[in-house]
Design an enzyme around this catalytic site. Sequence first.
Site, PDB file in Angstrom:
ATOM      1  N   SER A 135      31.173  50.877  38.102  1.00  0.00           N
ATOM      2  CA  SER A 135      32.415  51.110  38.840  1.00  0.00           C
ATOM      3  C   SER A 135      32.136  50.874  40.319  1.00  0.00           C
ATOM      4  O   SER A 135      31.262  51.518  40.897  1.00  0.00           O
ATOM      5  CB  SER A 135      32.879  52.542  38.592  1.00  0.00           C
ATOM      6  OG  SER A 135      34.007  52.854  39.369  1.00  0.00           O
ATOM      7  N   LYS A 161      34.017  47.157  37.104  1.00  0.00           N
ATOM      8  CA  LYS A 161      35.323  47.778  37.386  1.00  0.00           C
ATOM      9  C   LYS A 161      35.496  47.864  38.885  1.00  0.00           C
ATOM     10  O   LYS A 161      34.600  48.344  39.588  1.00  0.00           O
ATOM     11  CB  LYS A 161      35.363  49.167  36.741  1.00  0.00           C
ATOM     12  CG  LYS A 161      36.464  50.093  37.235  1.00  0.00           C
ATOM     13  CD  LYS A 161      36.569  51.328  36.355  1.00  0.00           C
ATOM     14  CE  LYS A 161      36.621  52.609  37.169  1.00  0.00           C
ATOM     15  NZ  LYS A 161      36.700  53.815  36.306  1.00  0.00           N
ATOM     16  N   LYS A 163      37.663  49.461  41.977  1.00  0.00           N
ATOM     17  CA  LYS A 163      38.652  50.440  42.394  1.00  0.00           C
ATOM     18  C   LYS A 163      39.694  49.697  43.220  1.00  0.00           C
ATOM     19  O   LYS A 163      39.330  48.861  44.075  1.00  0.00           O
ATOM     20  CB  LYS A 163      37.983  51.528  43.238  1.00  0.00           C
ATOM     21  CG  LYS A 163      37.069  52.443  42.426  1.00  0.00           C
ATOM     22  CD  LYS A 163      37.872  53.351  41.521  1.00  0.00           C
ATOM     23  CE  LYS A 163      37.008  54.433  40.903  1.00  0.00           C
ATOM     24  NZ  LYS A 163      37.801  55.358  40.061  1.00  0.00           N
ATOM     25  N   ASP A 188      40.754  50.033  38.464  1.00  0.00           N
ATOM     26  CA  ASP A 188      41.124  51.454  38.360  1.00  0.00           C
ATOM     27  C   ASP A 188      41.861  51.861  39.624  1.00  0.00           C
ATOM     28  O   ASP A 188      41.319  51.742  40.728  1.00  0.00           O
ATOM     29  CB  ASP A 188      39.853  52.303  38.192  1.00  0.00           C
ATOM     30  CG  ASP A 188      40.146  53.781  37.975  1.00  0.00           C
ATOM     31  OD1 ASP A 188      41.333  54.159  37.907  1.00  0.00           O
ATOM     32  OD2 ASP A 188      39.175  54.561  37.852  1.00  0.00           O
ATOM     33  N   GLU A 213      43.469  50.691  34.836  1.00  0.00           N
ATOM     34  CA  GLU A 213      43.283  52.116  34.543  1.00  0.00           C
ATOM     35  C   GLU A 213      44.153  52.955  35.473  1.00  0.00           C
ATOM     36  O   GLU A 213      44.116  52.779  36.695  1.00  0.00           O
ATOM     37  CB  GLU A 213      41.788  52.431  34.749  1.00  0.00           C
ATOM     38  CG  GLU A 213      41.375  53.856  34.482  1.00  0.00           C
ATOM     39  CD  GLU A 213      39.857  54.052  34.730  1.00  0.00           C
ATOM     40  OE1 GLU A 213      39.136  53.044  34.912  1.00  0.00           O
ATOM     41  OE2 GLU A 213      39.427  55.213  34.761  1.00  0.00           O
ATOM     42  N   ASP A 238      43.371  57.393  32.223  1.00  0.00           N
ATOM     43  CA  ASP A 238      42.234  58.266  32.523  1.00  0.00           C
ATOM     44  C   ASP A 238      42.817  59.662  32.801  1.00  0.00           C
ATOM     45  O   ASP A 238      42.926  60.499  31.886  1.00  0.00           O
ATOM     46  CB  ASP A 238      41.461  57.692  33.728  1.00  0.00           C
ATOM     47  CG  ASP A 238      40.355  58.596  34.276  1.00  0.00           C
ATOM     48  OD1 ASP A 238      40.187  59.723  33.781  1.00  0.00           O
ATOM     49  OD2 ASP A 238      39.649  58.185  35.232  1.00  0.00           O
ATOM     50  N   LYS A 262      36.568  61.082  29.166  1.00  0.00           N
ATOM     51  CA  LYS A 262      35.594  61.833  29.960  1.00  0.00           C
ATOM     52  C   LYS A 262      35.596  63.245  29.402  1.00  0.00           C
ATOM     53  O   LYS A 262      36.644  63.911  29.386  1.00  0.00           O
ATOM     54  CB  LYS A 262      36.021  61.906  31.426  1.00  0.00           C
ATOM     55  CG  LYS A 262      35.995  60.599  32.195  1.00  0.00           C
ATOM     56  CD  LYS A 262      36.532  60.791  33.603  1.00  0.00           C
ATOM     57  CE  LYS A 262      36.518  59.463  34.377  1.00  0.00           C
ATOM     58  NZ  LYS A 262      37.259  59.572  35.654  1.00  0.00           N
ATOM     59  N   GLY A 290      33.049  57.931  33.730  1.00  0.00           N
ATOM     60  CA  GLY A 290      31.957  58.627  34.413  1.00  0.00           C
ATOM     61  C   GLY A 290      32.490  59.407  35.591  1.00  0.00           C
ATOM     62  O   GLY A 290      33.599  59.140  36.078  1.00  0.00           O
TER      63      GLY A 290
END
Length: 373
Positions: A135, A161, A163, A188, A213, A238, A262, A290
């Site tokens: 990430s 991934k 952000k 995400d 996400e 998420d 998660k 995570g």
Amino acid sequence: MKADAVELRRIRMPLVAPFRTSFGTEAVRDILLVGVKGPDSDGWGECVAMGEPLYSPEYVDGAHAVIRDHLLPRLAAAGDLAAHHVAPALAPVKGHPMAKAAVEMAVLDAELAAAGRPLAAFLGATRDRVPSGVSVGIPGSIPELLDIVAGYLDQGYRRVKLKIEPGWDIEPVRAVRERFGDVPLQVDANTAYTLGDAAHLAGLDPFELLLIEQPLPEDDIAGHAELARRIRTPVCLDESITSARAAADAIARGACSIVNIKAGRVGGYLEARRVHDVCAARGVPVWCGGMLETGLGRAANVALAALPDFLLVGDVSASSRYWERDLTPPFVLEDGYLRVPGGPGIGVRPDPEVLASVTTSVETIPWGSLAGG
Ligand code: OSB
Ligand code: MG
């Protein structure tokens, strides 16, 4: 199992680089560890709550207080200490899933350690290694982003991934696609958009992302369902998925076609397995999220990620992505994979020297001092 004491230990660990998301920047992790000390075995739980309540309502000081003042007394009063009794005993306390998950993880680790049973086998894992994704936080510029991604791909990460947030979305994705071709890529948003951004987010469609996400606020299931109809990128949730029931509901309403799991967000590894089962039964693939964990939480995440419906690559990176020196023997990339620990319980233990050097406080609560203990 029996407990003699519970230890609430705070540790302070600087990340190798600050991690910036749409909700804030984390540079140093202030982490709460829960240690269950028994006559037969010890167990460790890692609370994934961040320093501030920006990802979810929980934060580390709050989790510490709720565990000490509300969760442990209820657990002791419930009598028989067993991992599958933890969530029911703590259910009267509303919310606080990360605090509850840390307590359950410690009990589960102690119980499995005493029985000589690995967590992965207990959960139903079907693999002995899992592919590792990474990430990538929001950096200062596109060239900086490309350098960071190049470094991770060189190390062998199997999925990237990014952000994103308004103002940092289409262009970074375009730049990564132009430079690195069809590398497995997803984004995400951590709730940073509204349904009004649907047309803009459809601008990600040409880049063939694996998923987007949590684009919208966590309580906006209807909004995610509408967004999923308006964009081609698959929607993954998420923050919205707080339980197996929430997962079943979101799927039934068409709000997501992929689920991030998660354990901390859903109240523990036992509920995380139920989320997995609900998704698998509905043909919805899952992946392991995570929360910038140490080797303790990472060990449990790797075990979880070895279950059969974890069909997408998770945010379970090597220790070196987070820490100069991890609390446990480091998780290392081997051909882009992390090995599932094979030892009893979570299969790893903190290095006593590292643990001592990062500890900022220890509170030891004798089990007998708790009501009913
Ligand atoms: O939204 O997945 C998230 C980290 C902290 C809080 C929320 C998230 C994340 C990550 C990092 O994306 C995942 C990791 O490498 O641990
Ligand atoms: Mg996320």
